[in-house]
Design a protein around this motif. Structure first.
Motif, PDB file in Angstrom:
ATOM      1  N   PRO A  50     -12.349  35.218 -59.941  1.00  0.00           N
ATOM      2  CA  PRO A  50     -14.226  35.288 -59.972  1.00  0.00           C
ATOM      3  C   PRO A  50     -14.840  34.104 -59.489  1.00  0.00           C
ATOM      4  CG  PRO A  50     -13.481  34.744 -62.036  1.00  0.00           C
ATOM      5  CD  PRO A  50     -12.208  34.642 -61.684  1.00  0.00           C
ATOM      6  N   GLY A  51     -15.786  33.912 -58.661  1.00  0.00           N
ATOM      7  CA  GLY A  51     -16.877  33.273 -58.105  1.00  0.00           C
ATOM      8  C   GLY A  51     -17.615  32.900 -59.068  1.00  0.00           C
ATOM      9  N   GLU A  52     -18.275  31.486 -58.461  1.00  0.00           N
ATOM     10  CA  GLU A  52     -19.105  31.036 -59.119  1.00  0.00           C
ATOM     11  C   GLU A  52     -20.238  31.470 -60.151  1.00  0.00           C
ATOM     12  OE1 GLU A  52     -22.033  26.383 -59.117  1.00  0.00           O
ATOM     13  OE2 GLU A  52     -20.667  27.437 -57.404  1.00  0.00           O
ATOM     14  N   ALA A  53     -21.069  32.179 -59.343  1.00  0.00           N
ATOM     15  CA  ALA A  53     -21.970  33.092 -59.763  1.00  0.00           C
ATOM     16  C   ALA A  53     -21.255  34.067 -60.913  1.00  0.00           C
ATOM     17  CB  ALA A  53     -22.360  33.810 -58.659  1.00  0.00           C
ATOM     18  N   ALA A  54     -20.207  34.309 -60.790  1.00  0.00           N
ATOM     19  CA  ALA A  54     -19.648  35.776 -61.484  1.00  0.00           C
ATOM     20  C   ALA A  54     -19.636  34.617 -63.339  1.00  0.00           C
ATOM     21  CB  ALA A  54     -18.798  36.142 -61.554  1.00  0.00           C
ATOM     22  N   MET A  55     -18.905  33.600 -62.860  1.00  0.00           N
ATOM     23  CA  MET A  55     -18.715  32.775 -64.069  1.00  0.00           C
ATOM     24  C   MET A  55     -20.397  32.695 -64.655  1.00  0.00           C
ATOM     25  SD  MET A  55     -15.857  31.822 -65.337  1.00  0.00           S
ATOM     26  CE  MET A  55     -15.354  30.972 -66.794  1.00  0.00           C
ATOM     27  N   ARG A  56     -20.846  31.888 -64.050  1.00  0.00           N
ATOM     28  CA  ARG A  56     -21.908  31.219 -64.731  1.00  0.00           C
ATOM     29  C   ARG A  56     -23.462  33.074 -65.741  1.00  0.00           C
ATOM     30  NH1 ARG A  56     -23.659  29.024 -59.693  1.00  0.00           N
ATOM     31  NH2 ARG A  56     -25.175  30.586 -59.457  1.00  0.00           N
ATOM     32  N   ALA A  57     -23.013  33.579 -65.121  1.00  0.00           N
ATOM     33  CA  ALA A  57     -23.003  35.127 -65.404  1.00  0.00           C
ATOM     34  C   ALA A  57     -22.276  35.377 -67.307  1.00  0.00           C
ATOM     35  CB  ALA A  57     -23.387  36.737 -64.630  1.00  0.00           C
ATOM     36  N   ALA A  58     -20.955  35.346 -67.083  1.00  0.00           N
ATOM     37  CA  ALA A  58     -19.935  36.032 -67.987  1.00  0.00           C
ATOM     38  C   ALA A  58     -20.851  34.716 -69.627  1.00  0.00           C
ATOM     39  CB  ALA A  58     -18.857  35.086 -67.505  1.00  0.00           C
ATOM     40  N   ILE A  59     -21.359  33.175 -68.861  1.00  0.00           N
ATOM     41  CA  ILE A  59     -21.197  31.999 -69.609  1.00  0.00           C
ATOM     42  C   ILE A  59     -22.694  32.260 -70.700  1.00  0.00           C
ATOM     43  CG2 ILE A  59     -19.194  31.206 -68.961  1.00  0.00           C
ATOM     44  CD1 ILE A  59     -21.636  28.839 -68.443  1.00  0.00           C
ATOM     45  N   ASN A  60     -23.819  33.152 -69.537  1.00  0.00           N
ATOM     46  CA  ASN A  60     -25.094  33.078 -69.551  1.00  0.00           C
ATOM     47  C   ASN A  60     -25.456  34.179 -69.167  1.00  0.00           C
ATOM     48  OD1 ASN A  60     -25.864  30.191 -69.911  1.00  0.00           O
ATOM     49  ND2 ASN A  60     -24.834  30.022 -67.938  1.00  0.00           N
ATOM     50  N   PRO A  61     -24.733  35.169 -70.384  1.00  0.00           N
ATOM     51  CA  PRO A  61     -25.312  37.026 -69.991  1.00  0.00           C
ATOM     52  C   PRO A  61     -27.362  37.758 -70.403  1.00  0.00           C
ATOM     53  CG  PRO A  61     -24.542  36.494 -72.078  1.00  0.00           C
ATOM     54  CD  PRO A  61     -23.939  35.122 -71.218  1.00  0.00           C
ATOM     55  N   ALA A  62     -27.664  37.524 -69.246  1.00  0.00           N
ATOM     56  CA  ALA A  62     -28.968  38.203 -69.696  1.00  0.00           C
ATOM     57  C   ALA A  62     -29.081  38.893 -70.703  1.00  0.00           C
ATOM     58  CB  ALA A  62     -29.925  39.533 -68.250  1.00  0.00           C
ATOM     59  N   PRO A  63     -30.131  38.439 -71.724  1.00  0.00           N
ATOM     60  CA  PRO A  63     -30.602  39.345 -72.619  1.00  0.00           C
ATOM     61  C   PRO A  63     -31.284  40.472 -72.791  1.00  0.00           C
ATOM     62  CG  PRO A  63     -32.472  38.054 -71.710  1.00  0.00           C
ATOM     63  CD  PRO A  63     -31.027  37.384 -70.834  1.00  0.00           C
TER      64      PRO A  63
ATOM     65  N   ASN B  81     -12.891  31.925 -76.072  1.00  0.00           N
ATOM     66  CA  ASN B  81     -12.241  30.604 -75.029  1.00  0.00           C
ATOM     67  C   ASN B  81     -12.602  31.419 -73.732  1.00  0.00           C
ATOM     68  OD1 ASN B  81      -9.994  32.976 -74.194  1.00  0.00           O
ATOM     69  ND2 ASN B  81      -8.974  32.195 -76.005  1.00  0.00           N
ATOM     70  N   LEU B  82     -12.204  29.550 -72.869  1.00  0.00           N
ATOM     71  CA  LEU B  82     -12.199  29.566 -71.856  1.00  0.00           C
ATOM     72  C   LEU B  82     -11.629  31.246 -70.945  1.00  0.00           C
ATOM     73  CD1 LEU B  82     -13.244  28.363 -69.015  1.00  0.00           C
ATOM     74  CD2 LEU B  82     -11.542  26.718 -69.649  1.00  0.00           C
ATOM     75  N   TYR B  83     -10.621  31.389 -71.005  1.00  0.00           N
ATOM     76  CA  TYR B  83      -9.569  32.262 -70.579  1.00  0.00           C
ATOM     77  C   TYR B  83     -10.214  33.556 -70.779  1.00  0.00           C
ATOM     78  CZ  TYR B  83      -5.649  34.685 -68.847  1.00  0.00           C
ATOM     79  OH  TYR B  83      -4.646  35.671 -68.019  1.00  0.00           O
ATOM     80  N   GLN B  84     -11.088  34.143 -71.915  1.00  0.00           N
ATOM     81  CA  GLN B  84     -12.099  34.810 -71.847  1.00  0.00           C
ATOM     82  C   GLN B  84     -12.773  35.103 -71.167  1.00  0.00           C
ATOM     83  OE1 GLN B  84     -12.080  34.746 -76.320  1.00  0.00           O
ATOM     84  NE2 GLN B  84     -10.627  36.397 -76.726  1.00  0.00           N
ATOM     85  N   ALA B  85     -13.677  34.365 -71.136  1.00  0.00           N
ATOM     86  CA  ALA B  85     -14.809  34.039 -70.255  1.00  0.00           C
ATOM     87  C   ALA B  85     -14.299  33.992 -68.509  1.00  0.00           C
ATOM     88  CB  ALA B  85     -15.675  32.608 -70.073  1.00  0.00           C
ATOM     89  N   ILE B  86     -12.612  33.659 -68.410  1.00  0.00           N
ATOM     90  CA  ILE B  86     -12.894  33.598 -66.905  1.00  0.00           C
ATOM     91  C   ILE B  86     -12.156  35.629 -66.708  1.00  0.00           C
ATOM     92  CG2 ILE B  86     -11.107  33.417 -64.864  1.00  0.00           C
ATOM     93  CD1 ILE B  86     -10.853  30.821 -66.442  1.00  0.00           C
ATOM     94  N   THR B  87     -12.097  36.331 -67.935  1.00  0.00           N
ATOM     95  CA  THR B  87     -11.096  37.739 -67.509  1.00  0.00           C
ATOM     96  C   THR B  87     -12.519  38.719 -67.332  1.00  0.00           C
ATOM     97  OG1 THR B  87      -9.587  37.153 -68.833  1.00  0.00           O
ATOM     98  CG2 THR B  87     -10.622  39.531 -68.475  1.00  0.00           C
TER      99      THR B  87
END
Length: 300
Positions: free
Chosen positions: A226-239, A144-150
């Motif tokens: 967290p900032g925008e870059a960290a949020m992008r990473a959290a929903i798009n982790p590198a393979p 969920n969104l809260y987990q993503a922000i965490t």
């Protein structure tokens, strides 16, 4: 992604690189000196500042202090104002704005109050986080969104550079999916309300839901904003299959799936640290380290 992870692994895996932590601590200290990074009226140095910058990675306590200083209020005023700010937080937050005081530049007009500034930060976060790319990314990763922000808050704290963020996010996901404790120094430092380059064995025995050496899964709340870059990473982790990381030296963060390779990297880190400082200090306990934490939590 399974968030309620099975019994903890017997192998202790992460801990952040000290060099990374020291570098992060330097950033924190430097930022603290500059807090609250204000734009002043040049006609009168005592005139109230016209804007307030909240850097990515600050904790709520740092934000509260910055608002107090910006509005020339007694220390603790903004924290006390939280109860009457009527912030639009998700139910999961249970009134705790950690993770939702969005890093940005905020105007300070004559009507600004702690309540109005906190509300503006939370409203900004809600606008940023409620967009379809963020919500879709969270769903795509079975959270969920809260987990993503965490997760983003841990990524923010643990990453030496923005380039490392997606890899750190992948380490977090891989550990959760394998039922391994995160063992992130950043969560432990949050529990201890400190920014420190060392973590001792006694530290890892702390009774706290934020002690990711002892507790499975994610901490109960974000550990920073967290900032925008960290949020992008959290929903798009590198393979990748990485389970460990350590910042051996500035600019050299190494990610691996091999415990043996991690041990070699940690040994190299310790050797470089000893050369740099003759005085004894604690080494990373099998780290996934990077500034930010496995560990290091600070503004990026």
């Amino acid at each position: 992604m399974q968030m309620n992870t099975p019994p903890r692994s017997t192998i202790r895996l992460t801990r952040r690189g000290r060099v990374a932590l020291i570098a992060t601590g330097a950033v924190v200290a430097a930022t603290a000196v500059a807090v609250p990074l204000l734009t002043l009226n040049t006609e009168n140095e005592e005139t109230r500042p016209t804007s307030l910058v909240i850097p990515a990675g600050w904790r709520t306590g740092q934000v509260y202090e910055a608002v107090d200083k910006a509005l020339a209020l007694p220390l603790g005023s903004t924290k006390k104002a939280l109860a009457k700010a009527n912030l639009k937080l998700p139910n999961d937050a249970e009134g705790n704005p950690e993770g939702y005081l969005y890093p940005a530049t905020y105007p300070l007009d004559k009507t600004a109050t702690p309540e109005s500034l906190l509300a503006l930060m939370v409203n900004t976060a809600n606008k940023k986080f409620s967009g379809s790319p963020i919500t879709a990314g969270a769903q795509r990763n079975a959270m969920n969104l809260y987990q993503a922000i965490t997760i983003a808050s841990i990524v923010q704290a643990e990453s030496a550079t923005k380039a490392d963020m997606a890899k750190v996010a992948r380490v977090i996901f891989n550990r959760l999916e394998r039922g391994m404790p995160l063992q992130m120094d950043a969560t432990l430092n949050y529990a201890l309300n400190r920014f420190t380059p060392t973590t001792t064995t006694n530290d890892t025995k702390l009774e706290s839901p934020y002690n990711s050496y002892q507790r499975m899964g994610l901490p109960p709340t974000p550990i920073s904003n967290p900032g925008e870059a960290a949020m992008r990473a959290a929903i798009n982790p590198a393979p990748g299959d990485w389970l460990y990381f350590v910042t051996v030296k500035p600019g050299d963060t190494r990610f691996t799936a091999s415990y043996e390779e991690q041990q070699r990297n940690v040994a190299e880190f310790n050797q470089l640290r000893r050369r740099a400082s003759p005085s004894p200090s604690h080494s990373p306990s099998n780290s996934n380290s990077t500034p930010g934490s496995p560990s290091a939590s600070a503004p990026r």
